[in-house]
Every structure is written in structure tokens, then in C-alpha cells.
Design a protein around this motif. Structure first.
Motif, PDB file in Angstrom:
ATOM      1  N   ILE A  73       0.748  -1.287  -0.171  1.00  0.00           N
ATOM      2  CA  ILE A  73      -0.005   0.043  -0.016  1.00  0.00           C
ATOM      3  C   ILE A  73       0.799   1.094   0.066  1.00  0.00           C
ATOM      4  O   ILE A  73       1.611   1.437   0.888  1.00  0.00           O
ATOM      5  CB  ILE A  73      -0.979   0.115   1.160  1.00  0.00           C
ATOM      6  CG1 ILE A  73      -1.799  -1.426   1.581  1.00  0.00           C
ATOM      7  CG2 ILE A  73      -1.942   1.313   1.163  1.00  0.00           C
ATOM      8  CD1 ILE A  73      -2.539  -1.604   2.423  1.00  0.00           C
ATOM      9  N   TYR A 115     -11.628 -10.634   2.354  1.00  0.00           N
ATOM     10  CA  TYR A 115     -11.732  -9.585   3.258  1.00  0.00           C
ATOM     11  C   TYR A 115     -10.842  -9.800   4.489  1.00  0.00           C
ATOM     12  O   TYR A 115     -10.522 -10.772   4.959  1.00  0.00           O
ATOM     13  CB  TYR A 115     -13.150  -9.024   3.781  1.00  0.00           C
ATOM     14  CG  TYR A 115     -13.864  -9.971   4.562  1.00  0.00           C
ATOM     15  CD1 TYR A 115     -14.210 -10.024   5.686  1.00  0.00           C
ATOM     16  CD2 TYR A 115     -14.594 -10.973   3.555  1.00  0.00           C
ATOM     17  CE1 TYR A 115     -14.852 -11.032   6.225  1.00  0.00           C
ATOM     18  CE2 TYR A 115     -15.567 -11.712   4.079  1.00  0.00           C
ATOM     19  CZ  TYR A 115     -15.537 -12.095   5.541  1.00  0.00           C
ATOM     20  OH  TYR A 115     -16.499 -13.058   6.212  1.00  0.00           O
ATOM     21  N   HIS A 133      -6.203  -1.610   9.388  1.00  0.00           N
ATOM     22  CA  HIS A 133      -6.199  -1.530   7.841  1.00  0.00           C
ATOM     23  C   HIS A 133      -7.270  -2.614   7.109  1.00  0.00           C
ATOM     24  O   HIS A 133      -6.820  -3.795   7.432  1.00  0.00           O
ATOM     25  CB  HIS A 133      -5.034  -1.560   7.170  1.00  0.00           C
ATOM     26  CG  HIS A 133      -3.954  -0.311   7.470  1.00  0.00           C
ATOM     27  ND1 HIS A 133      -3.639   0.657   6.624  1.00  0.00           N
ATOM     28  CD2 HIS A 133      -3.409  -0.413   8.630  1.00  0.00           C
ATOM     29  CE1 HIS A 133      -2.857   1.367   7.270  1.00  0.00           C
ATOM     30  NE2 HIS A 133      -2.496   0.968   8.508  1.00  0.00           N
ATOM     31  N   SER A 134      -8.409  -2.342   6.813  1.00  0.00           N
ATOM     32  CA  SER A 134      -9.441  -3.319   6.132  1.00  0.00           C
ATOM     33  C   SER A 134      -9.450  -3.366   4.726  1.00  0.00           C
ATOM     34  O   SER A 134      -9.592  -2.474   4.206  1.00  0.00           O
ATOM     35  CB  SER A 134     -10.616  -3.142   6.879  1.00  0.00           C
ATOM     36  OG  SER A 134     -10.560  -3.334   8.263  1.00  0.00           O
ATOM     37  N   PHE A 135      -9.632  -4.643   3.983  1.00  0.00           N
ATOM     38  CA  PHE A 135      -9.908  -4.759   2.928  1.00  0.00           C
ATOM     39  C   PHE A 135     -11.602  -5.427   2.612  1.00  0.00           C
ATOM     40  O   PHE A 135     -11.731  -6.506   3.445  1.00  0.00           O
ATOM     41  CB  PHE A 135      -9.116  -5.809   2.101  1.00  0.00           C
ATOM     42  CG  PHE A 135      -7.670  -5.026   1.744  1.00  0.00           C
ATOM     43  CD1 PHE A 135      -7.586  -4.382   0.725  1.00  0.00           C
ATOM     44  CD2 PHE A 135      -6.717  -5.018   2.607  1.00  0.00           C
ATOM     45  CE1 PHE A 135      -6.524  -3.849   0.253  1.00  0.00           C
ATOM     46  CE2 PHE A 135      -5.504  -4.486   2.357  1.00  0.00           C
ATOM     47  CZ  PHE A 135      -5.378  -3.885   1.225  1.00  0.00           C
ATOM     48  N   GLN A 158     -12.844  -2.203  -1.665  1.00  0.00           N
ATOM     49  CA  GLN A 158     -13.002  -0.779  -0.483  1.00  0.00           C
ATOM     50  C   GLN A 158     -11.911  -1.128   0.514  1.00  0.00           C
ATOM     51  O   GLN A 158     -11.381  -2.441   0.721  1.00  0.00           O
ATOM     52  CB  GLN A 158     -14.239  -0.978   0.291  1.00  0.00           C
ATOM     53  CG  GLN A 158     -14.587   0.215   0.961  1.00  0.00           C
ATOM     54  CD  GLN A 158     -15.875   0.189   1.422  1.00  0.00           C
ATOM     55  OE1 GLN A 158     -16.180  -0.602   2.467  1.00  0.00           O
ATOM     56  NE2 GLN A 158     -16.823   0.965   0.942  1.00  0.00           N
ATOM     57  N   TYR A 159     -11.179  -0.193   0.795  1.00  0.00           N
ATOM     58  CA  TYR A 159      -9.872  -0.081   1.725  1.00  0.00           C
ATOM     59  C   TYR A 159     -10.109   0.803   2.821  1.00  0.00           C
ATOM     60  O   TYR A 159     -10.472   2.001   2.347  1.00  0.00           O
ATOM     61  CB  TYR A 159      -8.727   0.134   0.915  1.00  0.00           C
ATOM     62  CG  TYR A 159      -7.454   0.415   1.896  1.00  0.00           C
ATOM     63  CD1 TYR A 159      -6.957  -0.609   2.716  1.00  0.00           C
ATOM     64  CD2 TYR A 159      -6.755   1.586   1.706  1.00  0.00           C
ATOM     65  CE1 TYR A 159      -5.924  -0.158   3.340  1.00  0.00           C
ATOM     66  CE2 TYR A 159      -5.789   1.656   2.626  1.00  0.00           C
ATOM     67  CZ  TYR A 159      -5.148   0.969   3.229  1.00  0.00           C
ATOM     68  OH  TYR A 159      -4.021   0.985   4.068  1.00  0.00           O
ATOM     69  N   THR A 191     -12.252   5.947   4.042  1.00  0.00           N
ATOM     70  CA  THR A 191     -12.629   4.877   3.362  1.00  0.00           C
ATOM     71  C   THR A 191     -12.298   4.986   1.820  1.00  0.00           C
ATOM     72  O   THR A 191     -12.530   6.126   1.117  1.00  0.00           O
ATOM     73  CB  THR A 191     -14.244   4.721   3.321  1.00  0.00           C
ATOM     74  OG1 THR A 191     -14.556   4.345   4.616  1.00  0.00           O
ATOM     75  CG2 THR A 191     -14.549   3.396   2.401  1.00  0.00           C
ATOM     76  N   ILE A 204      -2.686   0.254  -4.400  1.00  0.00           N
ATOM     77  CA  ILE A 204      -2.605  -1.243  -3.812  1.00  0.00           C
ATOM     78  C   ILE A 204      -2.077  -2.010  -4.802  1.00  0.00           C
ATOM     79  O   ILE A 204      -2.887  -2.071  -5.868  1.00  0.00           O
ATOM     80  CB  ILE A 204      -3.898  -1.496  -3.179  1.00  0.00           C
ATOM     81  CG1 ILE A 204      -4.321  -0.492  -2.450  1.00  0.00           C
ATOM     82  CG2 ILE A 204      -3.906  -2.936  -2.535  1.00  0.00           C
ATOM     83  CD1 ILE A 204      -5.247  -0.504  -1.316  1.00  0.00           C
TER      84      ILE A 204
END
Length: 158
Positions: free
Chosen positions: A31, A61, A66-68, A90-91, A102, A140
Motif C-alpha cells: 500500500i 476481506y 487497515h481493512s479490505f 474497498q480499503y 474509506t 494497492i
């Protein structure tokens, strides 16, 4: 002798029990030039409308600072490469003080390399823009996943 049997039988039982192999959870991505590793989840939903199979939805996911969330839908039952806008990503970055940013994908690709021993493998890369500030974006790249795949069915009325 009898005491020895009481000792051997439980030991045999204990050693004959094997643990299930560890389920893969690898989700990695670079990232903006920094490599991150996460514990990921992969799900494949088979959709049925009025009893007729209509497609697969893949979701990869994780939930972390830090979420995907990457989603792709395949109505052909054969697709392995999804180029934007054939997938959604979505990150989300949690900031200090309970705030978050977001980002949503605006270009890129999501690819399924295959399944092996119950694991879904693939890679992804995309550019994402902050939904609150389109001048803020992230790249990304080198995204990779090797995650145990959970399968589920979903049924919908007409």
C-alpha cells in the motif's frame, strides 16, 4: 499389569487424535510502497434464484486497522480474471480518535489463481480514491491471498 493398561489406553487415544491443519489466512498487499500482512477471510457464495443456480460471488476481506473488502460476481461460473469495474474493492483505514478513511477502487484487477486443499489463491491490485476527498488516493499493488475458502449458498425469490 492392569495399571499399565489404564496408562497405555489413554496415551494411545491421545496420540491417535490429530489436529485439523491450520486454515490459511494470508492476505498481503503493498500500500503506497509499504507491505502489509493481514489475517484474511475468503467466502464463495453460490446464488440460486427460484432454485436455478445464477452465479458465484467471491469475497476476500479482513477486519483490522487497515481493512479490505474485495467482491467479484461471476454469472458465467468460469471467470477467474475480473478487471475494474467487474469487481468492487474497498480499503478502510482507522485513524486515531475513532475516525476512518474509506477508499473505493477506481481501476485495477482481481484474479483467482485457483483452489488447492480448500484454499482460494489469487492476486489483486487497484487504485482507490477516498470517498470523502477524491484528491486523496492510494495505490494497492502486489496484493496476494491464500485463504481457506468458506462455501455458502444463498437463495433469492424471483
Amino acid at each position: 499389569m492392569r495399571n499399565l493398561i489404564y496408562l497405555i489406553v489413554p496415551l494411545l487415544f491421545l496420540f491417535s487424535c490429530t489436529k485439523d491443519p491450520e486454515k490459511n489466512k494470508l492476505l498481503e498487499a503493498e500500500i503506497d510502497g509499504q507491505i502489509y500482512s493481514f489475517n484474511g477471510t475468503a467466502e464463495k457464495f453460490t446464488d440460486y434464484v427460484n432454485g436455478q443456480k445464477t452465479g458465484y460471488e467471491y469475497q476476500v476481506y479482513n477486519h483490522d486497522r487497515h481493512s479490505f473488502l474485495i467482491e467479484a460476481y461471476d454469472a458465467t461460473f468460469t471467470k477467474v480474471l475480473f478487471t475494474f469495474p467487474e469487481f468492487e474493492a474497498q480499503y478502510v483505514v482507522e485513524l486515531d480518535g475513532g475516525q476512518s478513511k474509506t477508499y473505493e477502487a477506481v481501476s485495477g484487477r482481481f484474479r483467482i489463481l485457483g483452489t488447492e486443499h480448500g484454499n482460494l489463491r489469487g492476486d489483486f491490485s487497484f487504485k482507490a480514491k477516498n470517498i470523502a476527498n477524491p484528491l486523496d488516493s492510494v495505490m494497492i499493488t502486489e496484493g496476494y491471498f491464500d485463504i481457506f475458502l468458506e462455501n455458502s449458498d444463498r437463495t433469492f425469490p424471483k
